[in-house]
Structures are given as structure tokens and as C-alpha cells.
Scaffold this active site. Structure first.
Site, PDB file in Angstrom:
ATOM      1  N   TYR A  14       0.821  -1.218   0.000  1.00 54.34           N
ATOM      2  CA  TYR A  14       0.000   0.000   0.000  1.00 54.34           C
ATOM      3  C   TYR A  14       0.853   1.264   0.000  1.00 54.34           C
ATOM      4  CZ  TYR A  14      -1.465   3.415   3.625  1.00 54.34           C
ATOM      5  OH  TYR A  14      -1.608   4.518   4.413  1.00 54.34           O
ATOM      6  N   PHE A  56       1.004   9.552  -5.643  1.00 57.51           N
ATOM      7  CA  PHE A  56       1.258  10.986  -5.458  1.00 57.51           C
ATOM      8  C   PHE A  56       2.243  11.511  -6.498  1.00 57.51           C
ATOM      9  CE2 PHE A  56      -0.544  10.074  -1.273  1.00 57.51           C
ATOM     10  CZ  PHE A  56      -1.397  11.154  -1.132  1.00 57.51           C
ATOM     11  N   GLY A  99       2.738   1.694  -3.350  1.00 61.29           N
ATOM     12  CA  GLY A  99       1.780   2.094  -4.372  1.00 61.29           C
ATOM     13  C   GLY A  99       1.359   3.545  -4.237  1.00 61.29           C
ATOM     14  N   CYS A 100       1.220   4.012  -3.001  1.00 61.02           N
ATOM     15  CA  CYS A 100       0.809   5.401  -2.776  1.00 61.02           C
ATOM     16  C   CYS A 100       1.914   6.387  -3.137  1.00 61.02           C
ATOM     17  CB  CYS A 100       0.369   5.591  -1.334  1.00 61.02           C
ATOM     18  SG  CYS A 100      -1.268   4.899  -0.980  1.00 61.02           S
ATOM     19  N   VAL A 101       3.189   5.996  -2.988  1.00 58.27           N
ATOM     20  CA  VAL A 101       4.272   6.858  -3.472  1.00 58.27           C
ATOM     21  C   VAL A 101       4.050   7.146  -4.953  1.00 58.27           C
ATOM     22  CG1 VAL A 101       6.745   7.066  -3.910  1.00 58.27           C
ATOM     23  CG2 VAL A 101       5.963   6.049  -1.776  1.00 58.27           C
TER      24      VAL A 101
END
Length: 421
Positions: free
Chosen positions: A380, A388, A383-385
Site C-alpha cells: 500500500y 502521489f 503504491g501510494c508513493v
């Protein structure tokens, strides 16, 4: 048909990652530092039941697919692959024939880390107080010790603000709290309400650095207990307090300032107007609200993707809105909007630091919460890096004022630049 042949059919023979399967077949770039490993036939069951990201996530969390190498690098490379025509039905039938005992029609239950819809429905309608409490418990009551490993000493689970690209995570979190303090114009003797306060970082900062009497509220019992112990250790019990309670139960009209850092994502789009109206009612005339939350890059995008990986594994019932829409709701609730900025690059840096902390403490994290939960977090956050960096999501701070008559109480040219910690 060997699994490596299917892999090549889907991603091409020159994929920039290696592939290795339990049947002994290999494919991809032999020099790549990233290897995707299919460990058992159960991974194919997950992919057959839920092709795409959900099936891959289930197989990875359950340990039937593994990744050797850096997760962020792997996701970035896979996102850049030009996928071909995909796998045809006869290819799946060939795989089923080769592996014999696996029957794709047999459903494999999702790993226990997935929030099942039936469990949510037991708690009532979406964003009721009871269901919100269950959702917060699912994500935030994992383990305080685990969060300490990932978040570091500040125990701050929201976007930091980096004064320089090489600033440490702790420096950046101090800088974020100071930025919020400057925008709110905190001064000794004021009363601050921090809704969705987490482990009390903003409450402690406001009390310690600005002499503010601060109250934080959270739906996580473990967060509240940890925060109260930290407040006592800091000797701030006369100024700071964190309560285990719903922000909707806080009395109206008694606060000079309100900070909401990472709560709006949990409110639900249909409840946002009432949310801002509630915060407006809790402020004295002349008061300010700083709303800090993850946003969508456009106002016309859906607030929630039903059944998505993030909603199933990380933030059940989470909803993100566009910054313009949120600002309009604040305005319609009575706030005069005085400032807004996008900090999405800072959240990519924050998530990189959290990911590095998890990797550094991997064995201890697995021992604390189990490998499945640790895998959820590894996937998670990496993936969020990317999310953004690629502008799939953003992070906005919006400052609003509850006017005292016609007076905003704002300086003509406010200087929000924080001092260094």
C-alpha cells in the site's frame, strides 16, 4: 503450457523484471534486480477469481506471490509495461490441465486482512457512528508498536512537509505541525480542537510550542491511550488532552481554532457539508479551521472506487473529493477561504520514509502484526508513493475563517513560513 510462457504473452518477452514460478519456468530480464515469484498454484485461483490488482493483492498478501527486490521499483516498472492481448481462455485451460488438482471454479477465501463487506454491513449504514468506529479500529488499532516502527518517534500518520529534499522525517513532521500552527495563528491561551487527532501529534505540538490549550479526539481507543501517556511524559497534562470520542459529540462554540489533519477522507462525500457545518458551529467568531486531507486531482472524479484494493485492505469506506469541491463546501458552510495549497510531492516523500522504516524493521514488524498485515503495508505505501508522484492523488490544506462580523482577523500579507525545529 509453462507459466513463464503466459507471463511473456501478457507483458512481452523483454519485460524489465524477472519472473519465476513454482513449475520451474522463468522469464523476463535475467539482469533485473526485481523478481516476481509465483510460489503456489493458489495464486492462479486468486487471479482467476479477480483478474487484475485485487487478485494480485490477495495472492501477495496471502504469500502465494512474492516479490524479491524493492517494492516501489517493482510497481513503477510494472506500471510502465505495455501489456499485450492478455491471456486467452484456452491458455488458462492449458494451465489448469498442467497443474491438475487446481480447479479455478473453487473459490479461495480472501486473506483475513481484507475487510469483508458483510462485516461492514453488520455495523450499519456507511458512515454511521458505529460503522465509522469499526473502520477506524480496522486500520488504526493494528498495534501501536507497529506504528512506532513505521512512523518513527513523531507517531504522525499524515503528510509531512519537507523544508528541504534531504530533511529527515522528524524534521518534516515538525515543519508540518508548525505550518499548521502558523496558518491557524496559534497563540498562548487559545483553545484548539484537533479532530481525528491520531496519536496526539498536533495537540502536543500546539501545547508545547505555542502554549495552547488543546483537545484532540479520535475514534481509536489505542491511539487515545498512547497519546495520553505521551502527554503525561511530556508534562503537558495541564494544556493537552486526547479523548476517545467521535468529533460529532464535541460541544459547539468553545474553540478559537480547529485543525482537521487527515480526517475528511473518512467522512464520506454526502456527509462533508454537515462535517464543515459542525466544525463551523464549534468555533467562536473570528476562529479559523485548517483542513488537511488527501484529494482527487479533479472535482468530477468518483469519490470512492467500490471494491478497490485500498477500500478493502487499507481504508474501508474511505472517500476522496476534489479540492475545488471541498473548498466550495467550506465556503457554503460559512467559512471565508483565505488560503489553499497542494502538497502532493511532500506526501510522496513522506511515504518513501515510512516505507524505508518498514523495510528496516521488517522482521520486528512481522513478529508484531504477522506477515500478511506487514505485506499489506509494504504494498500500500509503495503504491501510494507512485500515486502521489503521478498525480493520481493530491494533498490539500485549505484555511477558512469564521468571520467576526466583517473582520477576518487575518494580517494583510500573512507569513506562514514555519520556523525550523
Amino acid at each position: 503450457m509453462r507459466l513463464a510462457e503466459i507471463f511473456e504473452r501478457v507483458v512481452g518477452a523483454d519485460a524489465p523484471v524477472r519472473f519465476r514460478a513454482y513449475d520451474g519456468s522463468t522469464s523476463g530480464d535475467p539482469e533485473s534486480e526485481i523478481t516476481l515469484v509465483v510460489r503456489t498454484p493458489v495464486a492462479l485461483n486468486y487471479l482467476a477469481q479477480s483478474p487484475g490488482a485485487l487478485g494480485l493483492t490477495r495472492a501477495y498478501v496471502a504469500g502465494h506471490i512474492d516479490l524479491e527486490g524493492d517494492m516501489y521499483t517493482a510497481l513503477k516498472r510494472m506500471s510502465e509495461i505495455a501489456f499485450g492481448d492478455g491471456v486467452r481462455l484456452r491458455d488458462f485451460l492449458a494451465i489448469a490441465k498442467d497443474i491438475g488438482w487446481v480447479k479455478f471454479v473453487n473459490r479461495v477465501p480472501p486473506p483475513p486482512q481484507e475487510m469483508r463487506r458483510s462485516r461492514l454491513l453488520e455495523r450499519g449504514r456507511r458512515h454511521s457512528k458505529e460503522r465509522d468506529a469499526e473502520v477506524i479500529h480496522h486500520h488504526y488499532d493494528v498495534s501501536n508498536a507497529f506504528y512506532e516502527m513505521v512512523l518513527g518517534p513523531s507517531m504522525t500518520y499524515t503528510c509531512a512537509v519537507y523544508p528541504t529534499p534531504v530533511a529527515s522525517l522528524e524534521e518534516a513532521q515538525f515543519h508540518k505541525y508548525e505550518l499548521v500552527s502558523r496558518k491557524l495563528g496559534l497563540a498562548k491561551g487559545m483553545r484548539l480542537l484537533d479532530v481525528g487527532c491520531g496519536w496526539g501529534g498536533m495537540v502536543i505540538h500546539a501545547a508545547r510550542e505555542h502554549g495552547v490549550k488543546a483537545l484532540g479526539v479520535t475514534l481509536s481507543k489505542e491511539q487515545a491511550e498512547w497519546a495520553q501517556k505521551k502527554i503525561a511524559q511530556e508534562g503537558l497534562g495541564d494544556l493537552a488532552e486526547v479523548r476517545h470520542m467521535d468529533y460529532r459529540n464535541v460541544p459547539d462554540g468553545v474553540f478559537d481554532r480547529i485543525s482537521s489533519i487527515g480526517l475528511t477522507e473518512h467522512i464520506g462525500k454526502k456527509n462533508v457539508p454537515d462535517y464543515f457545518a459542525s466544525l463551523y458551529a464549534k468555533l467562536k467568531p473570528g476562529g479559523r479551521l485548517l483542513n488537511h486531507c488527501i484529494t482527487r486531482p479533479r472535482n468530477d472524479l468518483p469519490a470512492m472506487v467500490p471494491g478497490g484494493v485500498i477500500n478493502r485492505y487499507v481504508f474501508p469506506d474511505g472517500e476522496l473529493e476534489g479540492p475545488g469541491w471541498l473548498q466550495a463546501q467550506m465556503n457554503d458552510a460559512g467559512f471565508e477561504i483565505r488560503h489553499q495549497e497542494n502538497l502532493r510531492e511532500h506526501y510522496a516523500l513522506t511515504l518513501r520514509d515510512w516505507s524505508a522504516n518498514l523495510d528496516r524493521n521488517w522482521d520486528a514488524a512481522v513478529a508484531e502484526v504477522g506477515e500478511g498485515t506487514a505485506r499489506v503495508w509494504r504494498l500500500y505505501m509503495a503504491g501510494c508513493v507512485l500515486g502521489f508522484e503521478k498525480n493520481v492523488v493530491q494533498l490539500h490544506q485549505i484555511l477558512g475563517v469564521k468571520l467576526d462580523g466583517d473582520d477576518s482577523g487575518m494580517p494583510l500579507r500573512p507569513d506562514f513560513e514555519p520556523r525550523r525545529g
